[in-house]
Design a protein around this motif. Structure first.
Motif, PDB file in Angstrom:
ATOM      1  N   GLY A 148      44.877  31.161  44.152  1.00 38.02           N
ATOM      2  CA  GLY A 148      43.524  32.348  43.721  1.00 38.02           C
ATOM      3  C   GLY A 148      43.285  32.915  42.414  1.00 38.02           C
ATOM      4  O   GLY A 148      42.673  33.055  41.762  1.00 38.02           O
ATOM      5  N   ALA A 149      44.431  33.878  43.082  1.00 40.51           N
ATOM      6  CA  ALA A 149      44.867  34.763  41.556  1.00 40.51           C
ATOM      7  C   ALA A 149      44.712  33.846  40.388  1.00 40.51           C
ATOM      8  O   ALA A 149      44.384  34.220  39.003  1.00 40.51           O
ATOM      9  CB  ALA A 149      46.354  35.838  42.142  1.00 40.51           C
ATOM     10  N   LYS A 178      41.346  32.231  39.283  1.00 46.19           N
ATOM     11  CA  LYS A 178      40.676  33.568  38.753  1.00 46.19           C
ATOM     12  C   LYS A 178      40.921  33.832  37.342  1.00 46.19           C
ATOM     13  O   LYS A 178      39.981  34.029  36.599  1.00 46.19           O
ATOM     14  CB  LYS A 178      40.375  34.919  39.754  1.00 46.19           C
ATOM     15  CG  LYS A 178      39.399  35.532  39.382  1.00 46.19           C
ATOM     16  CD  LYS A 178      39.511  36.783  40.385  1.00 46.19           C
ATOM     17  CE  LYS A 178      38.466  37.778  39.531  1.00 46.19           C
ATOM     18  NZ  LYS A 178      37.836  38.878  41.192  1.00 46.19           N
ATOM     19  N   LEU A 179      42.597  33.817  36.552  1.00 46.39           N
ATOM     20  CA  LEU A 179      43.099  33.937  35.981  1.00 46.39           C
ATOM     21  C   LEU A 179      42.953  33.072  34.826  1.00 46.39           C
ATOM     22  O   LEU A 179      42.643  33.831  33.518  1.00 46.39           O
ATOM     23  CB  LEU A 179      44.517  34.597  36.134  1.00 46.39           C
ATOM     24  CG  LEU A 179      45.021  34.861  34.600  1.00 46.39           C
ATOM     25  CD1 LEU A 179      44.376  36.637  34.115  1.00 46.39           C
ATOM     26  CD2 LEU A 179      46.648  35.067  35.034  1.00 46.39           C
ATOM     27  N   ASP A 232      33.052  38.962  38.589  1.00 51.48           N
ATOM     28  CA  ASP A 232      33.517  38.348  39.413  1.00 51.48           C
ATOM     29  C   ASP A 232      33.719  37.998  40.284  1.00 51.48           C
ATOM     30  O   ASP A 232      33.131  37.304  41.996  1.00 51.48           O
ATOM     31  CB  ASP A 232      33.903  40.086  40.898  1.00 51.48           C
ATOM     32  CG  ASP A 232      34.613  40.217  41.726  1.00 51.48           C
ATOM     33  OD1 ASP A 232      35.819  39.472  40.981  1.00 51.48           O
ATOM     34  OD2 ASP A 232      34.916  40.776  42.698  1.00 51.48           O
ATOM     35  N   THR A 246      35.081  34.169  42.577  1.00 46.24           N
ATOM     36  CA  THR A 246      36.259  34.214  44.246  1.00 46.24           C
ATOM     37  C   THR A 246      37.671  34.052  43.258  1.00 46.24           C
ATOM     38  O   THR A 246      38.243  33.497  42.060  1.00 46.24           O
ATOM     39  CB  THR A 246      36.046  32.246  44.137  1.00 46.24           C
ATOM     40  OG1 THR A 246      34.878  32.313  44.993  1.00 46.24           O
ATOM     41  CG2 THR A 246      36.781  32.142  45.158  1.00 46.24           C
ATOM     42  N   GLY A 247      38.643  34.890  43.777  1.00 47.39           N
ATOM     43  CA  GLY A 247      39.720  34.733  43.191  1.00 47.39           C
ATOM     44  C   GLY A 247      40.718  34.908  44.406  1.00 47.39           C
ATOM     45  O   GLY A 247      40.367  34.134  45.463  1.00 47.39           O
ATOM     46  N   ALA A 248      41.718  36.184  43.968  1.00 50.93           N
ATOM     47  CA  ALA A 248      43.326  35.735  44.967  1.00 50.93           C
ATOM     48  C   ALA A 248      42.450  36.362  46.857  1.00 50.93           C
ATOM     49  O   ALA A 248      42.858  36.080  47.822  1.00 50.93           O
ATOM     50  CB  ALA A 248      43.596  37.034  44.399  1.00 50.93           C
ATOM     51  N   SER A 259      29.536  32.395  43.307  1.00 49.60           N
ATOM     52  CA  SER A 259      30.514  32.341  41.898  1.00 49.60           C
ATOM     53  C   SER A 259      29.540  31.394  41.158  1.00 49.60           C
ATOM     54  O   SER A 259      29.286  31.538  39.963  1.00 49.60           O
ATOM     55  CB  SER A 259      31.595  31.278  42.489  1.00 49.60           C
ATOM     56  OG  SER A 259      32.848  32.322  43.227  1.00 49.60           O
TER      57      SER A 259
END
Length: 353
Positions: free
Chosen positions: A213-214, A217-218, A234, A236-238, A291
């Protein structure tokens, strides 16, 4: 001489302490039934005739075949096995029984029957790959739903409905494959290090989801900044990845806690995924639908809209209720598909195929 301990699936059979445990939890087993299980596991992959049970377990004490049948029935119940579709103890009618799961002897370093055990690298790759395929299947189903929702509203001129549907579908599949692959391989790797495929599955799933996820997203935010000169927000991410990955891992662990029915295991996975998926948007996070909606509203000239889903819940746009509902749908679908394919792969490993 070291007394061996036998490991199969997420069970450990300790001969020195005369103890059967599953994921660290001790299972109480009648002393004679314990001896019967030891005999089966020592001879894993081979037929154990009824006479051997009478000679080595009951040691000449006169008993009927009904006593042996009751013994096997009890062992199956304690192992979460199913006589109709066995993972551990197979019946050879009128002859005896055979232990069919892969077994590793952990006390003296020698591997017993079933070379493709749940602890090998081949098994780790098989379980992780199966989970990734399951996630891709979830993406196919969810992507079609979101694609049709995106094309439900009137589209601007020169916008092809089929093209929009295909783009949303492919994007959802891709994201599910990446995220699901991270979660599934996290579970499989945790199982290899923790001594059983599901023992540390919640931690492994959370770690896999967190890392993937991190990274996604990055890279996603960097890509939008480079191409469009602005961030979509913002997505979906970590945090979301860790929560959903942990939910999938927890679902796998719960599904293997003495539940013999495959359908019930998948239902458990779906229930856990539904709850966690619904809670993530309520806590301020975003899953796939959220997202996509955020991208649509922050990218200039975007023709993507998921307002049709919001209207089902009486909201303008994809509001909090709609996001929670789609989160529950995604969580359930994600968990069910990943756990189903991983359980099938685990069953193949246990059967020695």
């Amino acid at each position: 001489m070291t007394v061996p301990r036998f490991a199969f699936a997420d069970f450990v059979l300790d001969l020195e302490d005369r103890r059967l445990s599953r994921a660290g939890a001790v299972i109480e087993v009648n002393a004679r039934y314990f001896d019967a299980l030891v005999l089966l596991v020592r001879e894993a992959g081979k037929l154990v005739p009824k006479d051997r049970f009478h000679d080595e377990v009951w040691r000449g004490v006169p008993v009927t075949d009904d006593a042996l049948t009751q013994c096997i029935r009890t062992l199956r119940r304690q192992l979460g096995d199913d006589a109709a579709a066995p993972r551990f103890i197979e019946t050879a009618p009128k002859h005896g029984y055979r232990f069919i799961a892969a077994v590793v002897s952990t006390g003296d370093g020698r591997q017993a029957a079933g070379d493709d055990s749940a602890y090998g690298w081949r098994a780790t790759l098989l379980l992780g790959g199966a989970g990734a395929i399951g996630a891709g299947m979830a993406g196919m189903i969810g992507g079609l739903g979101y694609g049709f929702a995106a094309t439900a509203a009137p589209l601007p001129p020169a916008t092809g409905a089929a093209s929009l549907l295909l783009i949303v579908w492919c994007l959802t599949i891709l994201m599910a494959l990446i995220g699901g692959g991270g979660v599934a391989f996290g579970i499989a790797l945790a199982g290899r290090m923790g001594g059983g495929p599901w023992r540390w599955s919640m931690l492994g799933g959370a770690a896999g989801g967190l890392v993937v996820g991190a990274v996604v997203k990055l890279l996603g935010l960097d890509a939008f900044n480079l191409l469009l000169g602005r961030s979509p927000g913002d997505i979906t991410g970590a945090v979301e990845g860790a929560l959903l990955g942990g939910a999938v891992g927890l679902a796998g662990w719960l599904a293997n806690r003495g539940v013999p029915s495959f359908r019930r295991r998948i239902a458990i996975a779906g229930g856990v995924g539904t709850v966690v998926g619904a809670l993530i948007p309520l806590a301020g996070g975003r899953l796939m639908a959220g997202s996509l909606d955020l991208l649509a509203r922050n990218v200039p000239g975007s023709r993507l809209r998921l307002d049709a889903i919001g209207r089902l819940f009486g909201e303008v746009g994809l509001g909090p209720i709609a996001q929670s509902a789609t989160g529950a749908f995604e969580g359930a679908l994600f968990a069910m598909c990943i756990i189903a394919t991983m359980l099938r792969a685990q069953s193949d490993l246990d059967d020695g195929t």
